[in-house]
Structure formats: structure tokens, C-alpha cells
Scaffold this motif. Structure first.
Motif, PDB file in Angstrom:
ATOM      1  N   GLY A 408       0.923  -1.211  -0.128  1.00  0.00           N
ATOM      2  CA  GLY A 408      -0.031  -0.096  -0.115  1.00  0.00           C
ATOM      3  C   GLY A 408       0.888   1.107  -0.072  1.00  0.00           C
ATOM      4  O   GLY A 408       0.335   2.331  -0.579  1.00  0.00           O
ATOM      5  N   ALA A 409       1.837   1.362   0.672  1.00  0.00           N
ATOM      6  CA  ALA A 409       2.805   2.405   0.766  1.00  0.00           C
ATOM      7  C   ALA A 409       3.354   2.684  -0.471  1.00  0.00           C
ATOM      8  O   ALA A 409       3.513   3.513  -1.028  1.00  0.00           O
ATOM      9  CB  ALA A 409       3.901   2.209   2.073  1.00  0.00           C
ATOM     10  N   TRP A 410       4.135   1.517  -1.149  1.00  0.00           N
ATOM     11  CA  TRP A 410       4.575   1.676  -2.536  1.00  0.00           C
ATOM     12  C   TRP A 410       3.557   2.012  -3.544  1.00  0.00           C
ATOM     13  O   TRP A 410       3.999   2.942  -4.397  1.00  0.00           O
ATOM     14  CB  TRP A 410       5.106   0.233  -3.031  1.00  0.00           C
ATOM     15  N   PHE A 411       2.319   1.812  -3.481  1.00  0.00           N
ATOM     16  CA  PHE A 411       1.334   2.169  -4.396  1.00  0.00           C
ATOM     17  C   PHE A 411       0.918   3.585  -4.121  1.00  0.00           C
ATOM     18  O   PHE A 411       0.878   4.175  -5.111  1.00  0.00           O
ATOM     19  CB  PHE A 411       0.129   1.060  -4.224  1.00  0.00           C
ATOM     20  N   LEU A 412       0.950   4.120  -3.108  1.00  0.00           N
ATOM     21  CA  LEU A 412       0.326   5.374  -2.840  1.00  0.00           C
ATOM     22  C   LEU A 412       1.535   6.269  -3.001  1.00  0.00           C
ATOM     23  O   LEU A 412       0.939   7.318  -3.839  1.00  0.00           O
ATOM     24  CB  LEU A 412      -0.119   5.382  -1.444  1.00  0.00           C
ATOM     25  N   ILE A 413       2.700   6.047  -2.683  1.00  0.00           N
ATOM     26  CA  ILE A 413       3.643   7.039  -2.955  1.00  0.00           C
ATOM     27  C   ILE A 413       4.104   7.141  -4.455  1.00  0.00           C
ATOM     28  O   ILE A 413       4.093   8.344  -4.772  1.00  0.00           O
ATOM     29  CB  ILE A 413       4.931   6.823  -1.899  1.00  0.00           C
ATOM     30  N   ASN A 414       3.928   6.229  -5.107  1.00  0.00           N
ATOM     31  CA  ASN A 414       4.129   6.200  -6.414  1.00  0.00           C
ATOM     32  C   ASN A 414       3.074   6.961  -7.386  1.00  0.00           C
ATOM     33  O   ASN A 414       3.142   7.849  -8.081  1.00  0.00           O
ATOM     34  CB  ASN A 414       4.275   5.014  -7.152  1.00  0.00           C
ATOM     35  N   GLY A 415       1.839   6.707  -6.781  1.00  0.00           N
ATOM     36  CA  GLY A 415       0.561   7.275  -7.284  1.00  0.00           C
ATOM     37  C   GLY A 415       0.558   8.751  -7.026  1.00  0.00           C
ATOM     38  O   GLY A 415       0.132   9.321  -7.948  1.00  0.00           O
ATOM     39  N   ILE A 416       0.817   9.054  -5.849  1.00  0.00           N
ATOM     40  CA  ILE A 416       0.639  10.630  -5.681  1.00  0.00           C
ATOM     41  C   ILE A 416       1.623  11.196  -6.255  1.00  0.00           C
ATOM     42  O   ILE A 416       1.236  12.523  -6.860  1.00  0.00           O
ATOM     43  CB  ILE A 416       0.920  10.586  -3.957  1.00  0.00           C
ATOM     44  N   PHE A 417       2.978  10.875  -6.276  1.00  0.00           N
ATOM     45  CA  PHE A 417       3.846  11.602  -6.866  1.00  0.00           C
ATOM     46  C   PHE A 417       3.848  11.740  -8.318  1.00  0.00           C
ATOM     47  O   PHE A 417       3.870  12.773  -9.044  1.00  0.00           O
ATOM     48  CB  PHE A 417       5.369  11.116  -6.490  1.00  0.00           C
ATOM     49  N   ALA A 418       3.569  10.587  -9.141  1.00  0.00           N
ATOM     50  CA  ALA A 418       3.355  10.564 -10.481  1.00  0.00           C
ATOM     51  C   ALA A 418       2.107  11.340 -10.978  1.00  0.00           C
ATOM     52  O   ALA A 418       2.306  12.124 -11.826  1.00  0.00           O
ATOM     53  CB  ALA A 418       3.282   9.043 -11.038  1.00  0.00           C
ATOM     54  N   ALA A 419       0.871  11.124 -10.422  1.00  0.00           N
ATOM     55  CA  ALA A 419      -0.308  11.757 -10.881  1.00  0.00           C
ATOM     56  C   ALA A 419      -0.307  13.226 -10.489  1.00  0.00           C
ATOM     57  O   ALA A 419      -0.507  14.051 -11.172  1.00  0.00           O
ATOM     58  CB  ALA A 419      -1.558  11.187 -10.045  1.00  0.00           C
ATOM     59  N   GLY A 420       0.335  13.462  -9.011  1.00  0.00           N
ATOM     60  CA  GLY A 420       0.485  15.044  -8.782  1.00  0.00           C
ATOM     61  C   GLY A 420       1.511  15.887  -9.806  1.00  0.00           C
ATOM     62  O   GLY A 420       0.746  17.005 -10.164  1.00  0.00           O
ATOM     63  N   LEU A 421       2.470  15.197 -10.085  1.00  0.00           N
ATOM     64  CA  LEU A 421       3.551  16.083 -11.121  1.00  0.00           C
ATOM     65  C   LEU A 421       2.807  16.117 -12.377  1.00  0.00           C
ATOM     66  O   LEU A 421       2.940  17.176 -13.105  1.00  0.00           O
ATOM     67  CB  LEU A 421       4.788  15.352 -10.794  1.00  0.00           C
ATOM     68  N   ALA A 422       2.092  15.025 -12.866  1.00  0.00           N
ATOM     69  CA  ALA A 422       1.441  15.154 -14.219  1.00  0.00           C
ATOM     70  C   ALA A 422       0.643  16.386 -14.271  1.00  0.00           C
ATOM     71  O   ALA A 422       0.448  17.155 -15.209  1.00  0.00           O
ATOM     72  CB  ALA A 422       0.998  13.791 -14.548  1.00  0.00           C
ATOM     73  N   LYS A 423      -0.305  16.362 -13.060  1.00  0.00           N
ATOM     74  CA  LYS A 423      -1.272  17.158 -12.903  1.00  0.00           C
ATOM     75  C   LYS A 423      -0.581  18.765 -13.073  1.00  0.00           C
ATOM     76  O   LYS A 423      -1.579  19.630 -13.586  1.00  0.00           O
ATOM     77  CB  LYS A 423      -2.410  17.206 -11.723  1.00  0.00           C
ATOM     78  N   ALA A 424       0.240  18.990 -12.263  1.00  0.00           N
ATOM     79  CA  ALA A 424       1.000  20.144 -12.203  1.00  0.00           C
ATOM     80  C   ALA A 424       1.504  20.695 -13.528  1.00  0.00           C
ATOM     81  O   ALA A 424       1.568  21.688 -13.898  1.00  0.00           O
ATOM     82  CB  ALA A 424       2.014  20.034 -11.029  1.00  0.00           C
ATOM     83  N   ALA A 425       1.951  19.558 -14.149  1.00  0.00           N
ATOM     84  CA  ALA A 425       2.367  19.834 -15.636  1.00  0.00           C
ATOM     85  C   ALA A 425       1.535  20.308 -16.694  1.00  0.00           C
ATOM     86  O   ALA A 425       1.773  20.609 -17.911  1.00  0.00           O
ATOM     87  CB  ALA A 425       3.257  18.712 -16.402  1.00  0.00           C
ATOM     88  N   GLY A 426       0.180  19.927 -16.420  1.00  0.00           N
ATOM     89  CA  GLY A 426      -1.058  20.691 -17.151  1.00  0.00           C
ATOM     90  C   GLY A 426      -1.918  19.432 -17.579  1.00  0.00           C
ATOM     91  O   GLY A 426      -2.653  19.583 -18.603  1.00  0.00           O
ATOM     92  N   ALA A 427      -1.660  18.137 -17.381  1.00  0.00           N
ATOM     93  CA  ALA A 427      -2.380  17.026 -17.839  1.00  0.00           C
ATOM     94  C   ALA A 427      -3.769  16.729 -17.313  1.00  0.00           C
ATOM     95  O   ALA A 427      -4.032  17.621 -16.095  1.00  0.00           O
ATOM     96  CB  ALA A 427      -1.530  15.730 -17.142  1.00  0.00           C
ATOM     97  N   HIS A 428      -4.885  16.274 -18.085  1.00  0.00           N
ATOM     98  CA  HIS A 428      -5.923  16.055 -17.593  1.00  0.00           C
ATOM     99  C   HIS A 428      -6.085  15.231 -16.509  1.00  0.00           C
ATOM    100  O   HIS A 428      -5.380  14.708 -16.295  1.00  0.00           O
ATOM    101  CB  HIS A 428      -6.910  15.720 -18.682  1.00  0.00           C
ATOM    102  N   TRP A 429      -7.099  15.445 -15.599  1.00  0.00           N
ATOM    103  CA  TRP A 429      -7.373  14.572 -14.546  1.00  0.00           C
ATOM    104  C   TRP A 429      -7.100  13.097 -14.959  1.00  0.00           C
ATOM    105  O   TRP A 429      -6.670  12.144 -14.321  1.00  0.00           O
ATOM    106  CB  TRP A 429      -8.835  14.739 -13.801  1.00  0.00           C
ATOM    107  N   SER A 430      -8.040  12.661 -16.065  1.00  0.00           N
ATOM    108  CA  SER A 430      -8.234  11.266 -16.304  1.00  0.00           C
ATOM    109  C   SER A 430      -6.838  10.883 -16.665  1.00  0.00           C
ATOM    110  O   SER A 430      -6.438   9.658 -16.468  1.00  0.00           O
ATOM    111  CB  SER A 430      -8.913  11.029 -17.659  1.00  0.00           C
ATOM    112  N   SER A 431      -5.994  11.747 -17.309  1.00  0.00           N
ATOM    113  CA  SER A 431      -4.481  11.158 -17.776  1.00  0.00           C
ATOM    114  C   SER A 431      -3.752  11.161 -16.606  1.00  0.00           C
ATOM    115  O   SER A 431      -2.827  10.110 -16.512  1.00  0.00           O
ATOM    116  CB  SER A 431      -3.834  12.363 -18.653  1.00  0.00           C
TER     117      SER A 431
END
Length: 554
Positions: A408-431
Motif C-alpha cells: 500500500g505504501a509503494w502504491f500510494l507514494i508512486n501514485g501520488i507523486f506521478a499523478a501530482g506532477l503530471a497534473k501540475a504539468a497540465g495533464a487532464h485529470w483522467s491522464s
């Protein structure tokens, strides 16, 4: 210009400068005088259509995102940008020589032969032949051309700082970074964040976005540095967070601070170096000299010094590829006028004179470089170790609860950082959510990257077109545009935004994996009895696994 003839046909090679108006006029004159059966041009199908003004194709998601294609496209963009800048200097459209040849052939009803290798094939081979250092220099050159040195240095510093943080957490004690120091730093970081947020929100109706950002960052650093770190007034808060949280916040803050300081110095030095460079008075060049052998040879020699392997793919192989096509036309009894860049003329003529030295055409396609794929071997080994770690723990007496917490820790930390930086770069929520959801798996698989999945979904929202390159070149050519406005407009171009989103997703996953190893694994190790306890469980898991295998085979 030169003539090469046989008993069956004849090829006349015209060497041109791709941004020379004089070359374009000369090409048209030669074709009208020679009246050849075929006009051969140094173009492939895609570049021919683009030059003729046909609607450019959307780039397929699979073609753009697989392997290193994003980086190959960056290399292609850089080469296109350089040619566009030269065209602007001499007030002529890049490719005017090829367009003049096409127009002259159309006017006389002459067949046109596209004799160059597909640009995508060339860029794949170009990228694969370059060393890692050359690739960094190439992309770095494009980045420096896109903005001022300070902005680029700060961006590099932030990225580097995210990697420094875990190293500080692991080895800080050896260089005097104590828990007390990390507590003070963490307190300063929390105060800086709180102060910056208050200023950002409070100045919304007073200042512009750029001034708000400067005020928020400056005010946050001042309050955090003086009150939080210097006076330690945030210690009552940090003591409530627990040692692990303080360690994470403090070490990441120190890493970012070190990276930003180093990046700022690097950026300032870059700007100073650039301002001290004497400006080349390009307008004084006689454009006729652009086709002279000595000038072209000097340019080619300089490029070979930068990247011998890249020059082989970009120049030598294309010489052979084009010469193969011209020999075929000549052997068919055709009279050919071949219009090529001046840099290719000498090599093509040599092959036309000695066709027996031509390498087989099939050897000039494909991307096998003959190198050992060390990065994939190392990545595969790391993946095998991580998977083996989880498997052996599952076979031991560690318990399902521990495994679920670890996963769970592995899944969450990877998901939060990858999705967070993608969104900060201008990605759509689904992406961004797709990239975050898959990041846990791609982090241990060297053949996949979460950015590919984010980019694939992003392309469903905003298709990327090859015409985006022209838009990017126009933006980068405007030297008067403020850096803030330039970045905003660059991010509005689908191709640029896609590249940034893909890169941000991958960086997020890499940072998350590093933080997991540096911060969270030690915590889990303590719960399992420290290093010796973990080793004992792994040995137990290996023993149990062997017993299961032995039982099944006997």
C-alpha cells in the motif's frame, strides 16, 4: 554541381544550402536547362507533403510514446529550430531549394523522386548512435535556447534537489546533519509554506500572478528561514509530527535548498558566459559560399566532433541511402537532376563514381546499434530484486498485514507523486490518474514508464500534430517575449505540453521510488526487527519457497 554518367543513364548532383534564396534560383535554372527525366529531391514522403502545404498528419500515440521516441522528437525539433533560425536570419523559407526543385519539375511535367530516408527512421538511428553525454548536451542546448539560464538552472536545481533529499536522509549523519538540525529545517519549511500560502491567497486581487509568486516565495523563505529555522518557533509543531515525518520534511527541504542554490549559480554563470560570447555577424556571409566544399566540410567536421555516431546516422548513412536510390534510377536509363544539401554532395558523388562501395540498402534501416543494453540489464536486475523481495516476504512468516502495508505504501507514494506532477504539468485529470494508478508497476519494470500511459490518455484529449513544431519554433524565435509569457504559450502547444506531462509523470515515479527506499523501507525494517530481522525473514521465505518447489517436482 557535378555530373556522373553511365551508358544507361546520368545523374547530376546539385548541392544547395537549405536556407539560401540563391540556391533556390540556381536549382530552378539547372532543371529548366537540363530537362531531366526525373528530379530527385532530398525529401521523404512526410517532409514532401509538409513542404507542399498538405494538411500534416496527427502523430499516432503508439509511434510518439513508445521507447525513446519522445526524445527522438526533441532532437528532431532542435534540428528544425536551428534551420528555422537560419531561415529567419536570411529571410528565406527553410527548404526553399527543395520547393523550387518541385515547382520546376511540376512546371515541366517532370517526374519527382523522393530519395531520402524516412525522417523517423533517421532520427531513431541518430538518437541510438549518440552517447548519453551527447544526448544530455543536445537536449540541454535546446533548453538553453528556449529560455534564460536562470530559469533553466532553477528547474534543474529543483529536480536535483528532490534526489538530494533521500541521500541526506540516508547519509546525513556522516556529515553532521543531526536530528536537531532536521527538526529546525522542517519547522522552517512548514512556516515558509504557510506564509507563502497566505501571501498567495491574500494578494490575489492586488498583484499580478508573476508578482504574487515572487512575493509568496520571497516572504515564505524569509519567515521560514528567520522564524522557523533561526529562532526555532515552530518546534512545538514539529515535535507533534513524529521523527519519521520530521526526517522526511527536513531532508527534502535541505535537498531542495542545495539544488536551488546550485541551479541558481549554474544559471547565472550560463547567462554571464552567453553575454560574453561575441555575436557572430551572420549577415556578412556570402550565401554562395554556403555550398563551397571548404565551408561545408568545416560544418560537418564540427558536427562530427560533437557526435561521431550521430553524424554517421545523420550524414553518412543518408549519403549511402540517397546514392542507392540514385544508382537505381541511373541503371533504369533515367536522366536525373538530384537536389541535395551541400553537406551530402561529396559523399553521394563518391558513391556514384564507385557504386561497388555502396552498403546494402537494408543495412541502412532498423535501429540495432550493436551495443549491450546496460540500462535495461541493470533495470531488469533491480526489478528482479524488488519482486524477489516481495515474494520472499510473502513466503515467510512476516504476515499478510505487513505485506499489505508495504504494498500500500509503494502504491500510494508512486501514485501520488506521478499523478501530482503530471497534473501540475497540465495533464487532464483522467491522464494523471491513469499514470498514477500504473506507476507502482512501471517503477519496477525497466521496459515501461508511467508517462507513456499518461501521454496515451492525454492524446485522446488533445491530438498532437507535426505542425506543432512550426508553432514552437515561432515562439522560441521571439527573443523579446518575457520568459513567463513564453512558458505559458509553450504549454498551450499540445506537443510541448505532452512532452512535459510525460516527463513529469516519469520524474514523479522516480522520485517516489527513491523516497520509498530512503524513508519508508527503513521504517518497515524496524517493525520487522531491523536489518537482521529482514534478512532472517528473507532466508525463511527462500527456504519455504524451495520446499514448495521441491514438493511439486517430486
Amino acid at each position: 554541381m557535378s555530373q556522373e554518367a553511365t551508358d544507361t543513364g546520368r545523374v547530376r548532383v546539385v548541392g544547395t544550402a537549405h536556407v539560401s534564396a540563391e540556391s533556390a534560383e540556381k536549382v530552378q535554372s539547372v532543371i529548366e536547362t537540363e530537362q531531366p527525366d526525373v528530379v530527385a529531391v532530398e525529401l521523404d514522403e512526410g517532409r514532401y507533403r509538409q513542404l507542399r502545404g498538405d494538411e500534416p498528419d496527427d502523430l499516432a500515440a503508439a509511434d510518439l510514446l513508445r521507447g525513446n521516441t519522445v526524445f527522438q522528437f526533441l532532437a528532431y525539433w532542435m534540428l528544425s529550430y536551428v534551420q528555422t533560425r537560419l531561415g529567419d536570419r536570411f529571410d528565406v523559407q527553410p527548404g526553399a531549394d527543395m520547393l523550387a526543385a518541385i515547382d520546376a519539375a511540376d512546371a515541366t511535367g517532370t517526374d519527382i523522386a523522393l530519395v531520402d530516408r524516412d525522417i523517423n527512421e533517421t532520427m531513431r538511428r541518430f538518437w541510438n548512435r549518440m552517447t548519453r553525454i551527447e544526448k544530455i548536451q543536445l537536449i540541454g542546448g535546446l533548453a538553453v535556447g528556449a529560455g534564460n539560464g536562470l530559469g533553466i538552472g532553477l528547474a534543474i536545481g529543483v529536480i536535483a534537489g528532490l534526489f538530494f533529499g533521500p541521500l541526506i536522509a540516508l547519509f546525513g549523519n556522516t556529515i553532521g546533519i543531526t536530528s536537531a538540525l532536521l527538526t529546525r529545517v522542517a519547522g522552517g519549511a512548514l512556516l515558509a509554506l504557510a506564509t507563502g500560502s497566505v501571501i498567495w491567497i491574500g494578494a490575489a486581487t492586488i498583484l499580478s500572478a508573476e508578482d504574487r509568486l515572487l512575493a509568496a516565495v520571497g516572504g515564505g523563505i524569509a519567515v521560514g528561514g528567520i522564524a522557523g529555522f533561526g529562532l526555532g518557533i515552530a518546534e512545538p509543531i514539529t515535535t507533534q509530527l513524529g521523527p519519521l515525518t520530521v526526517r522526511v520534511i527536513g531532508s527534502v527541504t535541505l535537498g531542495l535548498a542545495a539544488g536551488i542554490i546550485a541551479g541558481t549559480l549554474l544559471g547565472e554563470l550560463t547567462d554571464i558566459f552567453r553575454t560574453q560570447q561575441p555575436e557572430e555577424n551572420i549577415e556578412e556571409f556570402d550565401m554562395a559560399e554556403m555550398t563551397d566544399t571548404d565551408v561545408v566540410s568545416a560544418m560537418m567536421a564540427e558536427f562530427r566532433q560533437f557526435s561521431p555516431g550521430g553524424a554517421e546516422a545523420l550524414i553518412d548513412e543518408r549519403d549511402a541511402y540517397i546514392a542507392n536510390r540514385l544508382v537505381e534510377l541511373r541503371n533504369q536509363g533515367q536522366t536525373v537532376v538530384a537536389v541535395v544539401g551541400a553537406g551530402h554532395r561529396e559523399g553521394i558523388e563518391r558513391y556514384l563514381t564507385h557504386p561497388g562501395t555502396l552498403p546494402p540498402q537494408e543495412s541502412l534501416t532498423g535501429t540495432q546499434s550493436g551495443r549491450i543494453p546496460w540500462s535495461k540489464l541493470v533495470g531488469g536486475s533491480v526489478s528482479a530484486i524488488v519482486i524477489g523481495f516481495f515474494v520472499l516476504l510473502a513466503l515467510s512468516s512476516a504476515g499478510n498485514q505487513t505485506l499489505l502495508r508495504l504494498f500500500g505504501a509503494w502504491f500510494l507514494i508512486n501514485g501520488i507523486f506521478a499523478a501530482g506532477l503530471a497534473k501540475a504539468a497540465g495533464a487532464h485529470w483522467s491522464s494523471s490518474l491513469v499514470g498514477g494508478a500504473i506507476a507502482w508497476l512501471t517503477s519496477i519494470n525497466p521496459f515501461l514508464a508511467p508517462g507513456w500511459f499518461t501521454g496515451y490518455v492525454e492524446l485522446q484529449h488533445d491530438p498532437v500534430n507535426v505542425s506543432d513544431i512550426s508553432t514552437l519554433n515561432e515562439l522560441l524565435s521571439d527573443e523579446e517575449r518575457p520568459i513567463g509569457a513564453l512558458i505559458t504559450e509553450l504549454l498551450e502547444v499540445p506537443l510541448f505540453r505532452l512532452i512535459i506531462v510525460v516527463a513529469a509523470t516519469n520524474i514523479g515515479s522516480i522520485v517516489a521510488s527513491t523516497i520509498f527506499v530512503a524513508y519508508l523501507l527503513p521504517l518497515f525494517a524496524l517493525d520487522l526487527g531491523g536489518v537482521s530481522g529482514v534478512v532472517t525473514l528473507l532466508i525463511e521465505g527462500a527456504r519455504n519457497g524451495w520446499q514448495i518447489i521441491w514438493t511439486n517436482i517430486t
